[in-house]
Design a protein around this motif. Sequence first.
Motif, short mmCIF file in Angstrom:
data_model
loop_
_atom_site.label_atom_id
_atom_site.label_comp_id
_atom_site.label_asym_id
_atom_site.label_seq_id
_atom_site.Cartn_x
_atom_site.Cartn_y
_atom_site.Cartn_z
N SER A 245 -23.87 4.97 40.91
CA SER A 245 -22.78 4.13 41.41
C SER A 245 -23.18 2.66 41.40
N LEU A 246 -24.43 2.40 41.74
CA LEU A 246 -24.93 1.03 41.70
C LEU A 246 -24.90 0.50 40.27
N GLY A 247 -25.27 1.37 39.31
CA GLY A 247 -25.23 0.97 37.91
C GLY A 247 -23.82 0.66 37.44
N LEU A 248 -22.86 1.50 37.85
CA LEU A 248 -21.46 1.23 37.49
C LEU A 248 -20.98 -0.08 38.09
N LEU A 249 -21.39 -0.36 39.33
CA LEU A 249 -21.00 -1.62 39.96
C LEU A 249 -21.58 -2.80 39.20
N GLN A 250 -22.84 -2.70 38.78
CA GLN A 250 -23.46 -3.79 38.04
C GLN A 250 -22.78 -4.00 36.69
N MET A 251 -22.47 -2.90 35.97
CA MET A 251 -21.77 -3.01 34.70
C MET A 251 -20.37 -3.62 34.89
N ALA A 252 -19.71 -3.23 35.98
CA ALA A 252 -18.38 -3.78 36.27
C ALA A 252 -18.46 -5.28 36.54
N SER A 277 -12.13 -12.37 16.74
CA SER A 277 -11.06 -11.52 16.21
C SER A 277 -11.58 -10.59 15.12
N PHE A 278 -12.49 -11.10 14.30
CA PHE A 278 -13.01 -10.31 13.17
C PHE A 278 -13.71 -9.04 13.64
N PHE A 279 -14.46 -9.14 14.75
CA PHE A 279 -15.20 -8.00 15.24
C PHE A 279 -14.41 -7.14 16.22
N GLY A 280 -13.12 -7.37 16.31
CA GLY A 280 -12.27 -6.44 17.03
C GLY A 280 -12.12 -6.67 18.51
N PHE A 281 -12.61 -7.80 19.05
CA PHE A 281 -12.53 -8.03 20.48
C PHE A 281 -11.17 -8.57 20.91
N SER A 282 -10.36 -9.02 19.98
CA SER A 282 -9.04 -9.51 20.35
C SER A 282 -8.00 -8.40 20.30
N ASP A 283 -8.37 -7.25 19.78
CA ASP A 283 -7.44 -6.12 19.68
C ASP A 283 -8.20 -4.84 20.00
N ILE A 284 -8.52 -4.67 21.29
CA ILE A 284 -9.36 -3.57 21.72
C ILE A 284 -8.56 -2.28 21.82
N ASN A 285 -9.07 -1.22 21.20
CA ASN A 285 -8.44 0.09 21.27
C ASN A 285 -8.74 0.71 22.64
N VAL A 286 -7.70 1.09 23.36
CA VAL A 286 -7.86 1.64 24.71
C VAL A 286 -8.70 2.91 24.69
N MET A 287 -8.49 3.77 23.69
CA MET A 287 -9.24 5.03 23.62
C MET A 287 -10.73 4.78 23.40
N THR A 288 -11.07 3.69 22.72
CA THR A 288 -12.48 3.36 22.54
C THR A 288 -13.13 3.06 23.88
N ILE A 289 -12.42 2.34 24.74
CA ILE A 289 -12.94 2.04 26.08
C ILE A 289 -13.04 3.32 26.90
N VAL A 290 -12.03 4.19 26.78
CA VAL A 290 -12.05 5.46 27.52
C VAL A 290 -13.27 6.30 27.11
N TYR A 291 -13.48 6.42 25.80
CA TYR A 291 -14.63 7.18 25.32
C TYR A 291 -15.94 6.52 25.75
N ALA A 292 -15.98 5.18 25.78
CA ALA A 292 -17.18 4.48 26.22
C ALA A 292 -17.52 4.85 27.66
N VAL A 293 -16.51 4.89 28.54
CA VAL A 293 -16.73 5.25 29.94
C VAL A 293 -17.19 6.70 30.06
N VAL A 294 -16.53 7.61 29.31
CA VAL A 294 -16.88 9.03 29.37
C VAL A 294 -18.31 9.26 28.92
N PHE A 295 -18.68 8.69 27.77
CA PHE A 295 -20.02 8.92 27.25
C PHE A 295 -21.08 8.17 28.07
N PHE A 296 -20.68 7.06 28.68
CA PHE A 296 -21.61 6.35 29.58
C PHE A 296 -21.94 7.24 30.77
#
Length: 425
Positions: A245-252, A277-296
């Motif tokens: 939980s401390l790690g999640l707080l720090q990442m947040a 924009s070229f590296f995709g940070f201006s159009d972030i896929n929501v599912m990519t973030i969801v998978y990032a949280v799950v696998f984290f």
Amino acid sequence: MRKWVRNMREFWIIFKQAFATKARTKSFIITTAIVIAGIFLLANITTIIDKFGGEDSAGDTLPVITEDGAVVQRLADQLKAMGEETVPEVSDEPRNVLDDQVKEGDIDAYLVLASGGGTIDAEYVTEDSMDFGFPMMVQEALQSIQTEMRAESLNLSPAEAGALFEPVAFSQTTLSDSGKTEEELNQARGLVYVLMFLIYFAVIMYSSMIATEVATEKSSRVMEILISSVSPVKHMFAKVLGIGSLGLLQMALFGVFGYIALKTSSAMSELSEGAFSFFGFSDINVMTIVYAVVFFLLGYFLYAVLAALLGSLVSRTEDVQSLIMPMTMLIVIAFIIAVTGLGTPDAAYVKWTSYFPFFAPLVMFLRVGMLDLPLWEPILSIVIMILTIAVLGWFGARVYKGGVLMYGPSRSLKDLKKAVQLGKE
């Protein structure tokens, strides 16, 4: 019911102790502050460079030694069209004087320019051998001017000259169901790499923190007091969840302050239009973030339980790093596979290693971020990880129960058998 309430109360006491103790440590506070300060520094690096770089770049001039003032004017127009504010101007000073000015820091560089017969010969003189950006821009501008001059000598119209250098219309089509276009891959690659690095950083840091914390309590004999009132199994999972939980707080915190830094940065608009924009940070896929949280989360719990297990076998904090080295190597290998797979996410070795539970947090995340996979593939990988965590948790609890009572030098992983036997007694 009373027993369940008592168990939960004991669990939360250890949970809060693990969370609060690490949150108040100087190392955690200093590390968090340094990273947040680094985020703001990187977000405003161009502004800082401009402030400490002396005069405003809008007033900078580039001395040019030449006998063809018309080429210098065309160069000025070309650089202005490219968004560069440095203005080339014809200089009457000889080379030796300009050399001295460069060495003394009065000017950054100068240009020697000769033209004739539709050909331009240029020499860019500077003291800094690492100066690449502006010279390349000057070279590109001069290349365009030389092309125009040769087209004029051949009596070609601007449209005819442009047609000579018109790029080939080339596109790549993939027939794979999981494939993406090159543009989509480029946009996903940057985001996936950043999130992969965060997962790698968090898993390796917080897992090591858990192992060290358990070993510290054993070396100070605090563990003997704790397990006399709370079961070792309950203590292990409370410790894992508390530090997690401390790690999640720090990442947040990093994410929130990173977002604020980018929003308040004067260079944000340029980043959004350019590399950001070229590296995709201006159009972030929501599912990519969801998978990032799950696998984290799954990656953290997998390695955290393993770290707690190994930490319980150690009586001295000096022995922690040597004993958790095999665990560290697993996550390092997973990161290497994931990084090498950024260019070929559909490679066979990437596909098969993405189902190995200790590699899946990074490798399967790479695949779901870079490819359009059928839903069953990430689900299968997630199920395998959950089952591994359950088995490792069951086995780890048995080892932890006996390991926390073991003292003396830790010889190797052979102590696992001794810890299991001791836990049965």
